[in-house]
Structures are given as structure tokens and as C-alpha cells.
Design an enzyme around this catalytic site. Structure first.
Site, PDB file in Angstrom:
ATOM      1  CE  LYS A 288      -4.112   1.894   2.256  1.00 30.03           C
ATOM      2  NZ  LYS A 288      -5.101   1.730   3.349  1.00 30.03           N
ATOM      3  CD  GLU A 377     -18.992  -2.602   9.509  1.00 28.64           C
ATOM      4  OE1 GLU A 377     -18.204  -1.792   8.995  1.00 28.64           O
ATOM      5  OE2 GLU A 377     -19.256  -3.719   9.001  1.00 28.64           O
ATOM      6  NE  ARG A 405     -20.824  -3.316   6.220  1.00 28.91           N
ATOM      7  CZ  ARG A 405     -20.426  -3.640   4.990  1.00 28.91           C
ATOM      8  NH1 ARG A 405     -20.687  -2.825   3.984  1.00 28.91           N
ATOM      9  NH2 ARG A 405     -19.784  -4.764   4.760  1.00 28.91           N
TER      10      ARG A 405
END
Length: 642
Positions: A288, A377, A405
Site C-alpha cells: 500500500k 460491524e 450493516r
């Protein structure tokens, strides 16, 4: 400042132009694409490190596949900037995330190359599988469907549900696992350890180097040869890997890991995989922030750094001589540690957002009492419920948009059992440049209809501290505190704790003729509007409701007995919001008044700066002032933007 693309990139408007180049040109294309992203994002802002990490993968996919007929589905979409630049949006890329410009995420209405709109994690495999099944049903057997998912998003339960289903389908599905050991913060959990064990198996890595091309050739010789090769491959993999391969056990063909920054190897691998039928997973290892040294070194900081000097790496911040109010998230983080020092039962939970929510402050101070549970979540909520069932007080910090969610868990696992879980909903209301996938528009409406739930919102930092303090007192039950992205209004915010009684609002200003009832931080816009109105002899009353549930009925009786004109203001959706709750109260008690509700209208609000979006929706200071003047026949203000 006009940013010029490199000589090869200048001639690539769509992937057909890319595919006209020689493979030997692709490394240079990647260099130019990476530099173009750095040049644009440094002066305009946006997500950064994720797109740098998949430059080679993006180029390879568009070179090896026939996009947009072949479909690429990104997970979350933070990594899609290179994709946007190669698919007809290079000249518009400087408008990324700006009001009226292109979206920061893939968006179906924006381009045929954006096969599926995204913004939340762990959706790509499900969507790609649905598309693959649809293509098979329509007889499009040559169509490729590729889901690109990071190892962070793979921690989401929905990704596992999709893998489980995909394994029993024979659809033409390729899942590319972009493994960089990061989501926004470093990844956690057993999946990270498992992927690490695969990437460090030297024997297996030697074996897999030629496996893809060999199997692709064998597959062309008929089903018998293919079946024999598959059995041989599984036997060798089982011998070389200590543990059985998770993906193979789900009936996926596993290939990798491969170097995600070798563009030519990626092209060859993807072209070979097109000839292998059924569900496949290609494990790609990337860095990344690749190509920008500072982003490689501190990937969390450079996920979305804002404006920066691309040469020195200095991140540009506004400078002021006056003390600045803190971000609400930082008030949450520091206050949680203060409370936890006094109450040994307090725990902190976040689903993969420790730095974004400032839970990292508690994780550093009390590592045994703060948990990053990964992008999960639903699990975060029920895990919190389990803690609360044993007498602890979990502060579960989830972005408002992501809380959607886990709605079933809030009802079934927390509210029905009246457990004292404190939901701290960061990024409530319109969030700005991240746009409609991230706006926290709906939490007032979906939380206030749940039995046993308290729904509160602070107007400033002091109120946030006091609500957090009040939420952890004995015998409280489920408690939601919503607060916005960005800064508060109090530079001197660290004041002694005071209990706020449940359902108790406050009168800020006594007034004449008209009352303004606000909920949360947006009340500060009403304060600005009232200053201007007072100068013209218009004196509205102002009430900070504090609670959408339960409402302060005594305060509302006072309002409707004194005023026949009322404006409600909320940074949330109008259908089902606090304005609706106040209208319900008015009807239930047979009051008659002219009530005007200001908030997020029943529609999709696109991206732009927070202040711009408040203005468009008509509930910034100018919008509130304009509404008061209309209702009191005062002097009309200038026309609103939008």
C-alpha cells in the site's frame, strides 16, 4: 495548476488505447499512472495509498481483459483512482470528490466501466457472483467477472458468505485477493495470520510459479486432462502447505501468491486464468502506497492525507493564531480513556477504524480493554452485547453509515435484552467528499424506532463528554450518541463531567413569534442565523433538544404553548427524523402550529464539502435564517446554492 500526464498516458483515454500498446510499454505506463495520481491527489486531496498499491494490477486487468464487457468489481473503491484515469476520466480526475465533479468511488451512473457502485467493504464477491450467474443464464459464457478485494475487506462476514456460495456455483468468477496487510489501519485477526503463513511458505511459492500456465494449457485439452491435473495440484498443495488451504476447501482454485508489482507477470497470469473454468482466487501481494516512500512507510497516515507537498511530503494544514476546537472523534477518544480510568467496567470496541474513530487512544493506553474486531460491524455489536451481558460497559464506536450493516444485531442482541451498550456513531450527518455511500443520514430514524433505545446528539464537545459520562451510569440500557465528522466549537472543551438526565433538552434563547428546535452540532448554525436575525429585530427562540428519544415533553409543551411557528433542524434524513418525532408529539397532544422541518431531504445527496451540502439542503445558517424570514415575513436573504 494544470497537471500533465506522461507521454504514454496522454494517449490512453480508454482501455482499448492501453491494449494497443506493446507489453514492453506497460512498466512505463505504470510509472506514469502512479506519478499522475501523486500529482493530482497532492494538490486536490483524496484517498491516496490504496490506489498507488494497485497500479500494476489495474493496468494488467484492463490490458488482459476486454473491459467493459468483462467486468471488474472493486471492493470499497478506495483503490479505483487508476481505474478511473484509464477509463475515460483522466481529464476530469482533478474534479475527484469536489462538488459537481466525479465520485471518489466507482459509480454505475458515471461510467460503463464502473460495473458496480461501492463504498462499503466486503461486497465485491457477492456482486461479482451475481453478475457471473446472470451472464451464465444469458449464455455469455465468454464473459469474465473479477472481484478485487483486500485482505482487510476479507475480514468482513459478507465476504465469507459469498465465498461459501460461490464455491458451489460453476460461474466464471475470479476473485483477486489484494494482500497488503492493511485496511486503513493494520489488519488484525486469524485471517491475517493465515495469509502470512501462505506468503512465507518458500516451498509452496517455488511450486506455484509455473502452476497457472500449466493448468491453463491442460484445461484446453479436455475435461479428463483437466480433472487429472486438478487432483495432482491439490495433492502437491496439501503436501507443501502445513494447513489445508481455506480457499481450496471452499471449492475455489487457489493461485498465488504472486508479486502484485510485476505488471507483465500479472498480465500473463490473468490471461491464463481466463481459460480455467469455475471459481478461482488469485492471491496478489502488494505494498500500500507503492512508489511514494512516505506512504509505504506510514500507510495509515497516507490513506487519505489531504493536500501535501509531493516533494517534501509535508501535509498542508490550515494555520491559525487562535486555539482551534478539536475534532469530535478526538474528544470521544480522550474522554473514553478518562471514563475508563474511573470505571473499570468500560471497554472500547471498533470495527477496523481505530484511527478514524480515535479508539487508538484507548488501545494505546489500555490495550487489554480496547478491541479492533476487523471490518465486521455485525460482530462488533453482538460482541459488545456479550460484554454487556457480563456486566461490562462497552463503548462501540461505528461510523453512522456503517452502523446500517448491523441493524439486526442492534435490535435482536442489544435492545431486546436492554443491554447497556453505548453506540457512538461517528460521521453522523452529511460527511462531505466521501459522498452518498458514507453520509450518516439515517441513524436518527432507524434508531429512534427501536424499543429501549436512547438517541442523543451533542451540540458541542462539552455535551459529548457529558453524554458519554451519563451513558455509563448504572441501569441505563442501550444508548446511542451521534456526532459529526470534523471539528467542534469549543477550544477549551475539557470540563468536569456533569450528568445529563435522559430525555432532557435545554432552552438556549427565549424568543418571540417563532422557535427553532435543533438536534446536535447543527444547532451551532442556528446560533449564527439568530445573530443575523437579531440585528434586524427578529428574535427566534432556540432550543437544543439533545434527545430524539425520549423527547423532552415538558420542553415541547412549553414550545407549543408559546409559539405557533416552529422550525426543526437536524443533520439527518427528514423522513422519520426528529422533526417527524416532534410532529408526532404535536399531533398526539392536539397542538396546532406551522412547523417547517429542515434536514436531509428524501433523496441521494452527492459529494461535496460539508458546508456546501448543508447549504444545498437548506439547513446551514443561511438556510435557517432564510426560513425564519419567510415564516415571519422578514427580509429575504440571498438565494441558496443548488
Amino acid at each position: 495548476m494544470q497537471v500533465e500526464a506522461g507521454p504514454l498516458l496522454q494517449n490512453i483515454t480508454f482501455p482499448d488505447d492501453l491494449r494497443s500498446l506493446k507489453e514492453t510499454d506497460l512498466e512505463e505506463v505504470c510509472k506514469e499512472l502512479r506519478q499522475y495520481i501523486i500529482d493530482i491527489v497532492s494538490v486536490n486531496g483524496g484517498h491516496f495509498a490504496a490506489s498507488l498499491g494497485v497500479v500494476e494490477l489495474t493496468v494488467a486487468l484492463h490490458y488482459a481483459l476486454n473491459t467493459p464487457y468483462d467486468q471488474i468489481i472493486f471492493d470499497v473503491g478506495h483503490q479505483a483512482y487508476g481505474h478511473k484515469i484509464l477509463t475515460g476520466r483522466r481529464e476530469e480526475f482533478h474534479t475527484n470528490r469536489i462538488l459537481g465533479g466525479i465520485s471518489g468511488f466507482p459509480k454505475r451512473s458515471e461510467s460503463a466501466y464502473d460495473a458496480f457502485g461501492v463504498g462499503h467493504s466486503s461486497t465485491s464477491i457477492s456482486a461479482a457472483l451475481g453478475m457471473a450467474v446472470a451472464s451464465a443464464y444469458k449464455g455469455e459464457t465468454d464473459r469474465q467477472h473479477v472481484a478485487i478485494i483486500g485482505d482487510g475487506a476479507l475480514t468482513g462476514g459478507m465476504a465469507f458468505e459469498a465465498l461459501n456460495h460461490a464455491g458451489i456455483e460453476k460461474s466464471n468468477l475470479l476473485v483477486i485477493l489484494n494482500d497488503n496487510c492493511m485496511s486503513i489501519d493494520p489488519n488484525v485477526g486469524a485471517m491475517k495470520e493465515y495469509l502470512t503463513s501462505i506468503t512465507t511458505s518458500k516451498s509452496y511459492n517455488r511450486f506455484r510459479d509455473d502452476l497457472v500456465s500449466v493448468l491453463a494449457k491442460i484445461s484446453k485439452k479436455g475435461p479428463n486432462a483437466y480433472g487429472w491435473a486438478k487432483k495432482l495440484e491439490q495433492s502437491i498443495k496439501g503436501t507443501l502447505l502445513k494447513n489445508s488451504n481455506l480457499f481450496e476447501s471452499l471449492n475455489f482454485r487457489y493461485f498465488g501468491p504472486v508479486d502484485g508489482h510485476d505488471v507483465n507477470k500479472l498480465v500473463k497470469t490473468i490471461e491464463d486464468l481466463k481459460h480455467i473454468n469455475g471459481p478461482k482466487l488469485l492471491h496478489v501481494v502488494t505494498v500500500k502506497g507503492k512508489g511514494y516512500a512516505l506512504a509505504e512507510k506510514d500507510q495509515t497516515k497516507w490513506h487519505a492525507p489531504g493536500l501535501f507537498d509531493k516533494i517534501t511530503g509535508e501535509i498542508k494544514k490550515s494555520v491559525s493564531d487562535k486555539p482551534q476546537p478539536p475534532k469530535y472523534q478526538d474528544v470521544f477518544g480522550h474522554t473514553l480513556v478518562e471514563l475508563a480510568e474511573e470505571n473499570k467496567n468500560i471497554m472500547g470496541i471498533t470495527p477496523a477504524m481505530p484511527s478514524g474513530s480515535s479508539m487508538n487512544i484507548m488501545m494505546k493506553a489500555m490495550p487489554d480493554r480496547a478491541f479492533d474486531v476487523g471490518i465486521a460491524e455485525q460482530h462488533a455489536v453482538t460482541f459488545s452485547a456479550g460484554l454487556a451481558a457480563q456486566g461490562l460497559v462497552p463503548f462501540c464506536n461505528i461510523y453512522s453509515s456503517f452502523m446500517q450493516r448491523s441493524y439486526d444485531q442492534v435490535i435482536h442482541d442489544v435492545a431486546l435484552q436492554k443491554l447497556n451498550v453505548v453506540f457512538c456513531l461517528d460521521r453522523a450527518g452529511l460527511v462531505g467528499a466521501d459522498g452518498p455511500t458514507h453520509h450518516g443520514a439515517y441513524d436518527i430514524a432507524f434508531m429512534r424506532c427501536i424499543p429501549n433505545m436512547i438517541v442523543a446528539s451533542p451540540m458541542n464537545e462539552e455535551e459529548l463528554r457529558n453524554m458519554m459520562y451519563s451513558a455509563q451510569l448504572p441501569d441505563i440500557g442501550p444508548y446511542t450518541i451521534r456526532y459529526p465528522r470534523g471539528n467542534g466549537v469549543m477550544p477549551d472543551w475539557k470540563l468536569p463531567f456533569k450528568e445529563i438526565p435522559i430525555g432532557k433538552g435545554r432552552k438556549l434563547v427565549d424568543g418571540e413569534e417563532i422557535a427553532i428546535l435543533t438536534f446536535g452540532h447543527i444547532g451551532n448554525e442556528a446560533t449564527k442565523a439568530i445573530r443575523n436575525l437579531n440585528a434586524d429585530g427578529i428574535h427566534p427562540g432556540h432550543y437544543d433538544m439533545r434527545f430524539a428519544k425520549p423527547l423532552d415533553e415538558a420542553l415541547l409543551h412549553e414550545v407549543f404553548q408559546k409559539y405557533n411557528k416552529v422550525i426543526t433542524v437536524e443533520d439527518g434524513c427528514l423522513p422519520g427524523g426528529i422533526g417527524s418525532a416532534i410532529l408526532e408529539f404535536m399531533a398526539d397532544h392536539n397542538y396546532e402550529a406551522h412547523v417547517q422541518r429542515l434536514g436531509i431531504p428524501d433523496g441521494i445527496i452527492e459529494h461535496g464539502e460539508q458546508a456546501e451540502l448543508w447549504n444545498i439542503c437548506g439547513y446551514d445558517a443561511a438556510g435557517i435564517e432564510n426560513e425564519v424570514r419567510k415564516m415571519t415575513k422578514g427580509i429575504k436573504t440571498e438565494t441558496l446554492v443548488g
